[in-house]
Design an enzyme around this catalytic site. Structure first.
Site, mmCIF file in Angstrom:
data_model
loop_
_atom_site.group_PDB
_atom_site.id
_atom_site.type_symbol
_atom_site.label_atom_id
_atom_site.label_comp_id
_atom_site.label_asym_id
_atom_site.label_seq_id
_atom_site.Cartn_x
_atom_site.Cartn_y
_atom_site.Cartn_z
ATOM 1 N N ASP A 283 0.851 -1.195 0.108
ATOM 2 C CA ASP A 283 0.045 0.148 0.059
ATOM 3 C C ASP A 283 0.796 1.169 0.068
ATOM 4 O O ASP A 283 2.163 1.308 0.276
ATOM 5 C CB ASP A 283 -1.153 0.005 1.338
ATOM 6 C CG ASP A 283 -2.095 0.685 0.763
ATOM 7 O OD1 ASP A 283 -2.176 1.801 -0.036
ATOM 8 O OD2 ASP A 283 -3.166 0.599 1.672
HETATM 9 C C1 NOJ Z 1 -3.850 3.950 -0.119
HETATM 10 C C2 NOJ Z 1 -5.074 3.106 0.071
HETATM 11 O O1 NOJ Z 1 -4.990 2.469 1.372
HETATM 12 C C3 NOJ Z 1 -5.189 2.053 -1.093
HETATM 13 O O2 NOJ Z 1 -6.326 1.457 -1.004
HETATM 14 C C4 NOJ Z 1 -4.953 2.820 -2.411
HETATM 15 O O3 NOJ Z 1 -5.448 2.177 -3.535
HETATM 16 C C5 NOJ Z 1 -3.552 3.573 -2.328
HETATM 17 N N1 NOJ Z 1 -3.435 4.452 -1.236
HETATM 18 C C6 NOJ Z 1 -3.399 4.207 -3.765
HETATM 19 O O4 NOJ Z 1 -4.202 5.269 -4.014
#
Ligand code: NOJ
Length: 740
Positions: A283
């Site tokens: 993430d």
């Molecule tokens: C953080 C989020 O937790 C995740 O779900 C998302 O896909 C990413 N950022 C990218 O934006």
């Protein structure tokens, strides 16, 4: 010597990759060739995913990042969109030595240009085909705009409405959640990766992100492996079985190990037991965040822990970019580990056909003719209608008859951007969103619709109250639209108070005091507590955030062009103090009676009913469904047998409508304690007034199975309750089953 080798390898590549349109095609030889000519820096580059700002173009000032792309030190980019932008960035990658194409990723969560209801809302339709279609349309639009990869579906089970990201999932149940995960993966990936209208799906957040302590985003998770496997991993497993191309790991630690460094999750379960061939992305920054988490001393250590654990691509933390080459050169990380991660990423690039044509998704003409097609808008409207839950309908207030003067009162009545909900790709341009006002106006005409905002969703400004009350006085009926705004749910939007925010309840009291009929539209991205509103309103529709076609879909339901059929996929608590509350809990040795506060040393609260405000599976209709005539093929089941439950559902009301018929089981005694109810099947049927249909549910061994204390999936002989009904708390037919 090296250049001759390079020549042969490239010739091999050119000769051997033919047209790409199937996920099952084998690219391992091409990948071997490519790996054999890549420098270590280029390999590490493939594992590096860079965020570019939304408006980055090839000539923008994000200098170093673009230089890295030209030098082949980036494998993927996220957050740019549009065929021309992605082409511009891909052209930079084509200036690199090996011309390895970039992957473009984006959070296409519930639609690209045509926005569908937020995922939690969609889940309340229980309509798998419609959800697959919603993901399909999102993929068609996004792929036409140069995107290869969506960071969806979020398949996290969530039992805590304080957690703002509950909005992005499919609710609290892992059986339904697994089916929805499958539908969404199939929708995004369409006929298969390599088709020009398919996106790589990404099952996230691996794993148990939804179980964050206290519903506080990013928080820790500590749970038994049995609970993990049975509940939280189930939708991830379903996604793997559906061929999901990628997984994203989660911000939380699980039993003390940050997910990005969890060998157990990534190597043992995902890539080992489930045989996953795609790749895992971290993430955003989660690899670097292992430092403040207290798990890695520095970026080098974080990079080492993550790559060893099986995190293939580093989203945004730059730990791999900065540290991985050194780690390999120093002999700390074997190059084979890097190679394996690169292989997984290249495999997807080959499968998408990007080595044949890196620009195959960058077709501006196609993009222009694809976005917002009328049939996509029609599907979004239908999905939105299917996602609206009728919570209360006193004295058949709804559906409304036309010819009355209506006042639309409340902060969300004319808002367009809020209708899109969290995670919209087009927040910057919501010009084509149908607001609630617009939808109602189209349906009943300008002359019959009044409007006043009254107040905002936040803050304590009451200066609009008088205007709202005066406007309401002029109407025969009031539609009061209140709740959350779009930014109150979603990532990092955990709330300790899940009541109606700001001074909206005060506004509501003033409107109720007029004594006119009031229909409440509840806008939300999570379960809310709204007891006073529910008590005083004549009707309540939970509209969530319905997307581009919000106003039209709401008008369809309010005026009976569509009879609401949605049912909750999360429990709605009576108070926030009752959280977490979910339908498939275990009993205790001292269960409380359902119908009152806990007394006499029973579990529960002494100051509260034990039941929730609205249970899992709950939702009303304008019509009435009766269940009768249960016939069972046997009350005993032996190894290899199945038992059939056949019964009649009749529409005894005056409107055509759809009913979501639910099957629950309870294993009375087992070697581990089992939930008081578990959803095991459902069917959505449509009935005309007076029409009857026979429904048949089949129970087999699989439906009675669970993980025992040794983590084996087993069934155990004994007695089961079989319960059929209209919600988890509205059981209409019951039987007993003995498993021999
Ligand atoms: C953080 C989020 O937790 C995740 O779900 C998302 O896909 C990413 N950022 C990218 O934006």
């Amino acid at each position: 010597m090296r250049s001759i080798y390079y020549f042969f390898a490239l010739t091999f590549l050119v000769l051997f990759h033919g047209p790409v349109n199937s996920q099952s095609k084998n690219y391992e030889k091409q990948i071997d060739s490519l790996l054999s000519i890549m420098t270590l820096e280029e390999k590490v580059g493939q594992l590096n995913q860079l965020p570019l700002s939304w408006d980055t173009g090839p000539s923008s000032p994000e200098g170093d990042k673009l230089k890295d792309i030209r030098e082949g030190l980036v494998g993927s980019v996220l957050n740019i969109k549009g065929a021309s932008k992605t082409r511009g960035i891909q052209e930079l990658a084509m200036q690199s030595r090996l011309k390895i194409p970039l992957l473009f990723g984006l959070d296409v969560i519930h639609g690209y240009k045509t926005t569908f209801p937020v995922p939690l809302a969609e889940s309340t339709s229980w309509d798998l085909e419609a959800m697959e279609n919603s993901a399909r349309i999102a993929a068609i639009e996004a792929a036409s705009a140069g995107i290869h990869w969506t960071f969806a579906p979020m398949v996290d089970i969530a039992r805590d409405p304080r957690w703002g990201r509950i909005m992005e999932g499919a609710g609290e149940d892992h059986y339904l959640g697994s089916l929805i995960a499958t539908a969404r993966v199939k929708g995004f990936q369409g006929k298969g990766l390599g088709s020009l209208d398919a996106l790589m799906a990404c099952a996230k957040h691996f794993a148990a992100y939804g179980a964050a302590v206290g519903g506080r985003d990013y928080n820790s998770v500590d749970m038994s492996e049995r609970m993990l496997r049975e509940v939280y991993l189930a939708p991830f497993k379903a996604a793997a079985e559906a061929g999901c191309a990628t997984y994203m790991n989660s911000f939380n630690d699980i039993n003390g190990i940050p997910a990005s460094a969890s060998k157990f999750l990534q190597r043992t379960v995902l890539k080992g037991e489930w045989g996953f061939q795609g790749f895992v992305v971290s993430d955003w920054g989660s690899i670097g965040e292992m430092i403040p988490h207290g798990y890695a001393a520095n970026a080098r250590e974080a990079a080492r822990l993550a790559i060893i654990a099986g995190s293939d691509m580093d989203m945004a933390s730059m730990c791999y970019r900065k540290e991985l080459t050194g780690l390999v050169k120093d002999g700390v990380v074997p190059v084979s580990v890097v190679d394996e991660a690169v292989r997984r990423i290249l495999r997807m690039k080959f499968t998408l056909g990007l080595f044949d044509d890196p620009y195959r998704f960058c077709n501006e003409g196609l993009e222009a003719s694809t976005l917002s097609k009328p049939e996509f808008r029609a599907a979004a409207r239908d999905m939105a209608r299917k996602s609206i839950v009728l919570i209360k309908n006193e004295a058949e207030t709804l559906p409304l008859k036309t010819g009355k003067k209506i006042a639309l009162i409340g902060p969300l009545g004319k808002s367009e951007t809020d209708m899109l909900g969290g995670w919209s790709v087009w927040w910057d341009d919501n010009s084509d969103v149908v607001s609630q006002f617009e939808g109602l106006e189209r349906r009943i005409g300008k002359e019959n619709l009044l409007y006043a905002k009254g107040c905002s969703t936040r803050g304590d400004d009451r200066s609009g109250f008088d205007e709202a009350v005066n406007t309401a006085k002029e109407a025969d009926l009031i539609i009061l639209t209140i709740g959350e705004d779009r930014d109150m749910s979603g990532e990092a939007q955990s709330r300790s108070d899940i009541g109606i925010p700001g001074v909206q309840e005060e506004l509501a009291e003033k409107i109720f005091a007029l004594g006119k009929p009031v229909v409440v539209l509840l806008n939300a991205g999570r379960p809310l507590v709204f007891n006073r509103i529910a008590e005083k309103a004549d009707a309540v529709l939970l509209t969530w955030f319905p997307g581009s076609e919000a106003g039209n879909a709401i008008a369809d339901v309010v005026f009976g062009d569509y009879n609401p059929s949605a049912k909750l996929t999360t429990t709605f608590p009576r108070t926030v103090g009752q959280v977490p509350i979910y339908y498939n809990h275990f009993n205790t040795g001292r269960p409380s009676p359902d119908d009152g506060p806990s007394r006499n040393f029973r579990t529960g609260y002494t100051d509260l009913e034990q039941t929730p405000a609205y249970p899992f599976g709950y939702g009303l209709s304008y019509t009435k469904f009766d269940y009768s005539d249960l016939k069972i093929s046997s009350d005993k089941m032996k190894e290899g047998e199945k038992v059939e439950y056949s019964f009649t559902v009749e529409n005894s009301g005056k409107y055509a409508g759809e009913e979501i018929v639910q099957l629950y089981i309870r294993d009375r005694f087992a070697s581990v304690v089992r939930p008081v109810k578990e959803l095991r099947d459902f069917v959505k049927i449509k009935l005309e007034p007076g029409e009857k249909k026979t429904v048949i549910f089949v129970i087999d061994k699989e439906k009675l199975s669970f993980y025992n204390d040794e983590l084996d999936r087993v069934t155990e002989p004994g007695f089961f309750d079989v319960m059929i009904g209209a919600s988890s708390a509205d059981i209409r037919l019951k039987a007993e089953l003995e498993l021999k």
